[in-house]
Design an enzyme around this catalytic site. Structure first.
Site, PDB file in Angstrom:
ATOM      1  N   LYS A 196      85.095  65.457  81.666  1.00 25.77           N
ATOM      2  CA  LYS A 196      86.466  65.154  82.099  1.00 25.77           C
ATOM      3  C   LYS A 196      87.476  66.171  81.602  1.00 25.77           C
ATOM      4  CE  LYS A 196      86.213  61.236  79.664  1.00 25.77           C
ATOM      5  NZ  LYS A 196      85.060  61.494  78.755  1.00 25.77           N
ATOM      6  N   HIS A 218      85.321  56.645  69.337  1.00 26.81           N
ATOM      7  CA  HIS A 218      86.135  57.836  69.607  1.00 26.81           C
ATOM      8  C   HIS A 218      87.370  57.714  68.733  1.00 26.81           C
ATOM      9  CE1 HIS A 218      88.241  61.091  71.438  1.00 26.81           C
ATOM     10  NE2 HIS A 218      87.354  61.258  72.393  1.00 26.81           N
ATOM     11  N   GLU A 248      80.608  63.697  71.711  1.00 27.88           N
ATOM     12  CA  GLU A 248      81.133  63.944  73.066  1.00 27.88           C
ATOM     13  C   GLU A 248      82.341  64.877  73.010  1.00 27.88           C
ATOM     14  OE1 GLU A 248      82.249  60.001  74.206  1.00 27.88           O
ATOM     15  OE2 GLU A 248      80.216  59.230  74.116  1.00 27.88           O
TER      16      GLU A 248
HETATM   17  N1  PLP Z   1      84.512  60.831  75.163  1.00 26.74           N
HETATM   18  C1  PLP Z   1      85.340  59.943  75.733  1.00 26.74           C
HETATM   19  C2  PLP Z   1      84.802  58.584  76.046  1.00 26.74           C
HETATM   20  C3  PLP Z   1      86.663  60.272  76.019  1.00 26.74           C
HETATM   21  O1  PLP Z   1      87.469  59.360  76.578  1.00 26.74           O
HETATM   22  C4  PLP Z   1      87.116  61.575  75.718  1.00 26.74           C
HETATM   23  C5  PLP Z   1      88.496  61.973  75.980  1.00 26.74           C
HETATM   24  O2  PLP Z   1      89.335  61.225  76.399  1.00 26.74           O
HETATM   25  C6  PLP Z   1      86.198  62.483  75.162  1.00 26.74           C
HETATM   26  C7  PLP Z   1      84.916  62.074  74.872  1.00 26.74           C
HETATM   27  C8  PLP Z   1      86.582  63.888  74.828  1.00 26.74           C
HETATM   28  O3  PLP Z   1      87.512  63.928  73.800  1.00 26.74           O
HETATM   29  P1  PLP Z   1      87.979  65.295  73.184  1.00 26.74           P
HETATM   30  O4  PLP Z   1      88.379  66.182  74.295  1.00 26.74           O
HETATM   31  O5  PLP Z   1      89.120  64.927  72.308  1.00 26.74           O
HETATM   32  O6  PLP Z   1      86.839  65.852  72.398  1.00 26.74           O
END
Ligand code: PLP
Length: 458
Positions: free
Chosen positions: A69, A198, A275
């Site tokens: 994402k 998270h 993640e």
């Molecule tokens: N995992 C989940 C479920 C998330 O919602 C997000 C970001 O919103 C991420 C991982 C990635 O987070 P980051 O970009 O802070 O590492």
């Protein structure tokens, strides 16, 4: 009167990044771009390879599953797939994108605790088994659509985390509610294999991960009590990735490593994944925007006919061809802070600075990138660059008002290409998007400093 104070000179050091600057200049004057004044990204894929090496050094026990994402750009996904990372997907379309790279479904976690039924069925059809949940109705949906899923209970990390974007108001089961969730899962005959959390995206609190790891340990014990054998810990995202981040990745990782070793020692055999999104891509992308229009303001009045010899110093309004409806949506959604810089700033080192504001290209007044900053006087047709623009930018951009989204031009230094090849020889599970005999980055070989690039449409 023009300002001529010492602190009104441009901080040239800020913009030192010769390799990419040479590329940006080359692209600005470029061949092969349809409209020469279109905004564009330079994506330094070597930066992603370096990040991967840093990850392996700092968190050798943790397998990164890149959060698609954050930036689903084709070059990013291909490089990470080649390096052997896993992927965190949030929807059917993201799963489909990763399956298209011939990545094994065992390298995917569907990490969205509230999924659409048809998307769960798509995951089942594609053998994507790992998925998160934090509520009872999700368990019933999984039972109906993917009864063989390997479920991961997402918990709410302890309060008080300092992060750029908090997520706890929307996702995560409070640990006190977990036993009820686990009992429901057991009654439904579902398989729960571990715990995730998270700490919030862009976390700048080094105590956040250790506190969440401790909490996850307690939930592992609840799993045993409920009759499950948990063997997976997913520590989520939240790692810093911008060069300008408030805290370094290393400062986050030190206490995290200690917590993992204390609560999940290697001898217990728990698989640990994460993640990360922002960490891998934020600093790899630089956005170049063209100044498409300019107005001068003297006092309260628009004064495009101001004279530089006048007594009152003008302020400038610059209109550029990307804004908050495009890549700068990060200002609204990601609470990002962006800094305009100049390509080859040293050329402006003796120029006086003026107060100015920077606006996006749409007809909406909210489309403002910076309401007050300092720059030398710029003109229509000049370029500004913004670094650290790889995370949560282009992925949420719209083409409101018909404004085109910037294309990405990829750069990879030879040294990073060699490292990637060596790594690919070391790992068995590679999808071979890039053949090892021919570097696709070589396609448009250019200067000796910035050896290679490939251009991919987005
Ligand atoms: N995992 C989940 C479920 C998330 O919602 C997000 C970001 O919103 C991420 C991982 C990635 O987070 P980051 O970009 O802070 O590492």
């Amino acid at each position: 009167m023009k300002q001529n104070l010492k602190n009104t000179k441009l901080n040239v050091e800020l913009t030192k990044d010769i390799i990419n600057e040479n590329f940006i200049s080359a692209k600005i004057n470029s061949r092969g771009r349809e409209d020469k004044d279109d905004a564009f990204f330079i994506a330094d894929l070597s930066d992603i390879v370096r990040k991967y090496k840093t990850w392996k050094r700092e968190l050798p026990r943790v397998e990164p599953f890149y959060a698609v994402k954050c930036n689903d750009n084709a070059g990013v996904l291909s490089v990470l797939a080649e390096l052997g990372t896993g992927f965190d997907c949030a929807s059917k379309a993201e799963v489909s994108k990763i399956m298209g790279l011939k990545v094994s479904p065992s390298r995917v976690i569907y990490a969205n605790p509230c999924k659409q039924s048809s998307h769960i069925r798509y995951a089942a059809k594609n053998d994507v088994a790992l998925m998160t949940f934090d509520n009872i109705s999700e368990l019933h949906k999984v039972k109906a659509n993917h009864p063989n899923a390997k479920l991961v209970v997402r918990i709410l990390p302890p309060d008080g985390t300092k992060a750029q974007c908090e997520l706890g108001m929307k996702f995560g089961a409070h640990p006190k509610d977990v036993p009820k969730l686990l009992k429901t899962a057991k009654d439904l005959g579902l398989n729960v294999v571990g715990v995730s959390f998270h700490v919030g995206s862009g976390c700048y609190d080094p105590t956040a991960f250790p506190a969440a790891v401790a909490s996850a340990r307690a939930v592992f014990d609840m799993g045993e009590t409920a009759g499950f054998h948990f063997d997976l810990l997913d520590i989520g995202g939240g790692f810093p990735g911008q060069k300008s981040a408030k805290i370094s990745f290393e400062a986050i990782c030190g206490p995290l490593r200690s917590a993992l070793d204390a609560y999940f020692p290697e001898s217990k055999g728990v698989r640990i994944i994460a993640e990360p999104g922002r960490f891998f891509v934020a600093s790899a992308f630089t956005l170049a925007v063209n100044i498409i229009a300019k107005r001068a303001v003297v006092g309260e009045e628009i004064a495009d006919d101001y004279t530089s010899s006048g007594d009152v110093e003008p302020k400038f309004m610059y209109y550029v061809n990307d804004g908050v409806y495009g890549s700068f949506n990060c200002l609204l959604f990601d609470h990002a802070e962006v800094v305009p810089q100049l390509v080859h700033a040293e050329e402006y080192a003796d120029e006086p600075l003026f107060t100015c504001s920077i606006w996006g290209p749409t007809c909406d007044g909210i489309d403002c990138i910076s309401d007050e900053t300092q720059l030398p006087e710029m003109f229509s047709g000049d370029w500004l660059i913004f670094r650290d623009m790889g995370a949560y930018t282009m992925c949420a951009a719209s083409s409101f008002n018909g404004m085109p989204k910037p294309r990405s031009y990829y750069v990879m230094q030879d040294s990073a290409w060699v490292q990637m090849q060596q790594h690919m020889n070391d790992v068995e599970m590679r999808p071979r998007t890039f053949s090892s005999s021919k570097c696709p980055m070589k396609e448009f070989s250019s200067s000796p400093h910035a050896e290679s690039e490939v251009h991919v449409d987005i």
